[in-house]
Structures are given as structure tokens and as C-alpha cells.
Design an enzyme around this catalytic site. Structure first.
Site, PDB file in Angstrom:
ATOM      1  N   GLU A   1      -3.197   7.877  -3.851  1.00  0.00           N
ATOM      2  CA  GLU A   1      -3.054   6.680  -3.452  1.00  0.00           C
ATOM      3  C   GLU A   1      -3.316   5.318  -4.247  1.00  0.00           C
ATOM      4  OE1 GLU A   1      -6.086   4.378   0.188  1.00  0.00           O
ATOM      5  OE2 GLU A   1      -7.102   5.539  -1.456  1.00  0.00           O
TER       6      GLU A   1
ATOM      7  N   TYR B   1       0.816  -1.126  -0.105  1.00  0.00           N
ATOM      8  CA  TYR B   1       0.002  -0.101   0.016  1.00  0.00           C
ATOM      9  C   TYR B   1       0.927   1.153  -0.110  1.00  0.00           C
ATOM     10  CZ  TYR B   1      -3.284   3.667   1.488  1.00  0.00           C
ATOM     11  OH  TYR B   1      -4.062   4.897   1.361  1.00  0.00           O
TER      12      TYR B   1
END
Length: 421
Positions: free
Chosen positions: A231, A143
Site C-alpha cells: 500500500e 493512492y
């Protein structure tokens, strides 16, 4: 697969209520648009083609992926949870990995259909395009995100050695796996900053130096394009030892629209609340909510107080609407049109404390709006401040059936009562 911010950086991105979480201080673009932008910055992304018709699907499979046995078909909407979503036609899943000869069939079940996910609400969003991507052989998922941190007053990079759909749960259960690297906005990202991020990602096969360069390129994109959020979930490693942005979400600061014209030309109004689109065209500060009392107020602080006191009296606001300090009569008319276009609105509360914004302008706007829009709901009006007597006279002489209030508490109480009838 999208969205960690609310749980992961709640301390650094604290907000004052639900309306602020929804506030559109950012442009949101589709995944395929974000991938194209990242590719221009030298960031590794899967090969992909966005298509909007079955004919385009056929051509893309034939020309862009002639030797692929399997492809990923991704519905393009501006909301997360696509993979677990359900179409209103009954088809399940907005993301599918399929054989090349099945792409046309799967895409046909998505295009033009409404996809409902945990983030769209029950009304869902229409899928106007699907994104056909090569199927990568992934050996690790991580992530990565860059956002703005109020505490350090600058960008902050967030990374985790595990990624994918369970990142929110991971952040709650294993907070020690989440690393945060603030970046000095004046110095920019250093090799040391990027190295700390890569160490937090803990790639298994990707070259460390190449990974550091990828992080620096992502930061460059974030700054040069006025992002508020970048993101990537997952940031993946392939069997070819490459770091790849397998999925990405990019938001951009609306205040930078004047210098990011190319980016803001990508805006997709069909994916936005039509009320907010109309408000933006009229230069009104509007955020749609789910309540039954429409609000028109001048000043953000007074608007928030109005929403709070409506809630205190047992009602729920249908929107946040700040007409500002120098709204024209035409803007007031547009504001009323937006409020009355919401079928859930059962009453309207106008709360004006005139300073720069004059009460007579608001009153004239209300009267003209009533002539253009069939007002089918009660309207509660509280006027105080500059030119208040002229404003009240305009409303009285209009012959409109209005509910007047002496103060904010009285206005909210009357609005809640009117909405419940």
C-alpha cells in the site's frame, strides 16, 4: 496516512470477527525497510536514512543531506496515524518537516519514546528508529495498493486519483473515484492492466509510459516477495515529473518465511504483542484480544465457538488460542504461561475435545504448568474425547483446585461467573 483496506475492499476481504482482522498471517516491516526493498526493484522512493541515535542523526544530516535546507523526520513504528499521534512525553506528531538545523532536536524528542496513535491503543509503541528523508516538492498525491482478492482468487490493484490522510473518507464519499484491477495470477500483469491502473491514478505531470513501468515493477515486487499487501499512500508526483512512493506499507505472508529468509530477518519483535511473539516461538496459534477470560482450545472452529459462547454469557475473551491437534505437554505449559502473563485475565477456560489431541496430554500439561506458574486465577476445564477418563484422573489426583464443566455451555457460564468475582 496508512490503511484503507478494511473500508475499501471489505467485500473482497470479508472477515469473521475482530480476531480475524488482527490475525498475524503477515509480516509487517517498517517504512524505511519497505523503501529500501522498493528501491531494489527500481521503484522511485525518496532518499532516506534510518537512524537510532543522536550521533547517527548528526552523521546522516552531514553526509547524506549536506545541501538540504529542510528534511522530513519520521518516527518508525508498525502502526498508522503517526502524523497525528502524540508521544507520552507530551511531544505531538510522529512526522515533522523541519529545517536541517532542527532535525537533531526533533529526532531527540522521538527516539526511545512511546508514540500513541489511533492504531496503537493507549499503550503506544516505542520509537527505536527515525527515518530522515529528503523533502520532495509534490504536485499531486494519489493512492495505490495491491492486495489479495478472495472473489477473483488472485491479486487485485486498487488505485485512486486522490491520496493522503483522507483516503478512507474519500472511499466512502466518492466510491466512483476508486478503481480496481484484478490481475490473472497465471498470466501476470499485462501492459493493458498497468495502463488501466495509470488511467485510474490520472497523473498530471508524470510520463504515462514511465508510470506504467512503475506499476509493473510494484506488481513484480508483490509477487516475488510473497506480499499480502503493498500500500502506497501517497503515491506522489514531484515537480520533476516523477512518480514517487512517498510512503509505503508492506505485509508478507508468514507461510512464505521459508523462502523469504532475507525479508523475515527484518521482523521487529519489539513492535509486536509480546504474547504473540512467545506463542510463535512455541508454535502456537495465538491472537491477543482485550477481554478477561483466557482461552485454551484445540481446533480453530472450536476456539471460535468458545469465544462466541463466552460473549453470549456476558464475558469477553482475552485471546484466541488453538493448541492444534498434536500439541506436546511442553506446548501446553507454554500456553498457560502466555495466558497467565496477561494481567487482564481474570479466569482461564480450557476447552478440549480430544481427537488426535489426547485429553491426558492436556491434563498433564495443565498440572505441570501449575507447578511452574503461580495460578492466581480460577481455571475452568471441560474435557471430552480421546483418553478423557485418564485426563480427568490426572487432574483429580493433582490436588489442583479446578472448576470442572460437563459441556461447552456449562464451561462458558462458569468461566464468566468466575471472572466476575
Amino acid at each position: 496516512m496508512r490503511g484503507l483496506m478494511n473500508k475499501l475492499v471489505s467485500r473482497s476481504l470479508s472477515v469473521a470477527g475482530k480476531w480475524q482482522q488482527q490475525q498475524l498471517r503477515r509480516l509487517n516491516i517498517h517504512e524505511y525497510q519497505g523503501a529500501d526493498l522498493m528501491n531494489k526493484y527500481g521503484i522511485n522512493v525518496p532518499k532516506g536514512v534510518a537512524v537510532s541515535s543522536i550521533d547517527e542523526v548528526k552523521e546522516a544530516v552531514k553526509s547524506a543531506f549536506p545541501n538540504e535546507n529542510e528534511l522530513v523526520v519520521k518516527s518508525q513504528i508498525l502502526a498508522g496515524g503517526r502524523g497525528l499521534g502524540t508521544f507520552q512525553n507530551g511531544f505531538k506528531g510522529g512526522v515533522h518537516i523541519v529545517k536541517a538545523d532542527q532535525v537533531e532536536d526533533i529526532a531527540g524528542k522521538m527516539l526511545g519514546q512511546i508514540l500513541v496513535t489511533k492504531q496503537t491503543g493507549p499503550q503506544g509503541k516505542v520509537v527505536s528508529k527515525v527515518y530522515l528523508c529528503e523533502k520532495l516538492s509534490l504536485v499531486n498525491e494519489m493512492y495505490f495498493a495491491i492486495t489479495l482478492d478472495r472473489k477473483t482468487a488472485g491479486p487485485i490493484i486498487i488505485a485512486c486519483s486522490k491520496g493522503g490522510t483522507s483516503i478512507e473518507d474519500l472511499a466512502e464519499k466518492y466510491p466512483d473515484m476508486i478503481i480496481k484491477v484484478p490481475v490473472d495470477v497465471f498470466k501476470g500483469i499485462t501492459d493493458e492492466d498497468a495502463a488501466r491502473v495509470v488511467d485510474g491514478l490520472a497523473p498530471k505531470v508524470a510520463d504515462r509510459n514511465d508510470s506504467i513501468e512503475q506499476v509493473k515493477k510494484l506488481y513484480k515486487l508483490f509477487c516475488e516477495r510473497d506480499c499480502t499487501l503493498l500500500e502506497i499512500n501517497p503515491l506522489a508526483e514531484t515537480s520533476g515529473n516523477q512518480l514517487v512512493a512517498a510512503d509505503a506499507k508492506l505485509n508478507f505472508d508468514d507461510n512464505a518465511a521459508f523462502r523469504q529468509k532475507e525479508i523475515f530477518a527484518l521482523r521487529d519483535p519489539s513492535q509486536e504483542d509480546p504474547r504473540e511473539v512467545a506463542a510463535a516461538k512455541a508454535d502456537l496459534n495465538y491472537i491477543g484480544l482485550d477481554g478477561e477470560i483466557g482461552c485454551m482450545v484445540n481446533g480453530a472452529g472450536l476456539a471460535m465457538a468458545t469465544m462466541d459462547i463466552i460473549k453470549l454469557h456476558g464475558g469477553t475473551p482475552a485471546n484466541f488460542l488453538d493448541v492444534g491437534g498434536n500439541a506436546s505437554e511442553g506446548q501446553v505449559v507454554e500456553a498457560f504461561k502466555i495466558l497467565t502473563s496477561d494481567d487482564k485475565v481474570k479466569a482461564i477456560l480450557v476447552n478440549i475435545f480430544g481427537g488426535i489431541m489426547k485429553c491426558d496430554v492436556i491434563a498433564s500439561g495443565i498440572v505441570n504448568a501449575a507447578k511452574q506458574v503461580a495460578l492466581k486465577v480460577p481455571v475452568v476445564v471441560r474435557l471430552e474425547g480421546t483418553n478423557v477418563d485418564q485426563g480427568k484422573r490426572i487432574l483429580k489426583e493433582s490436588g489442583m483446585t479446578l472448576i470442572t464443566a460437563e459441556d461447552l455451555d456449562d464451561a462458558a457460564e462458569k468461566a464468566v461467573k468466575a471472572a466476575s468475582k
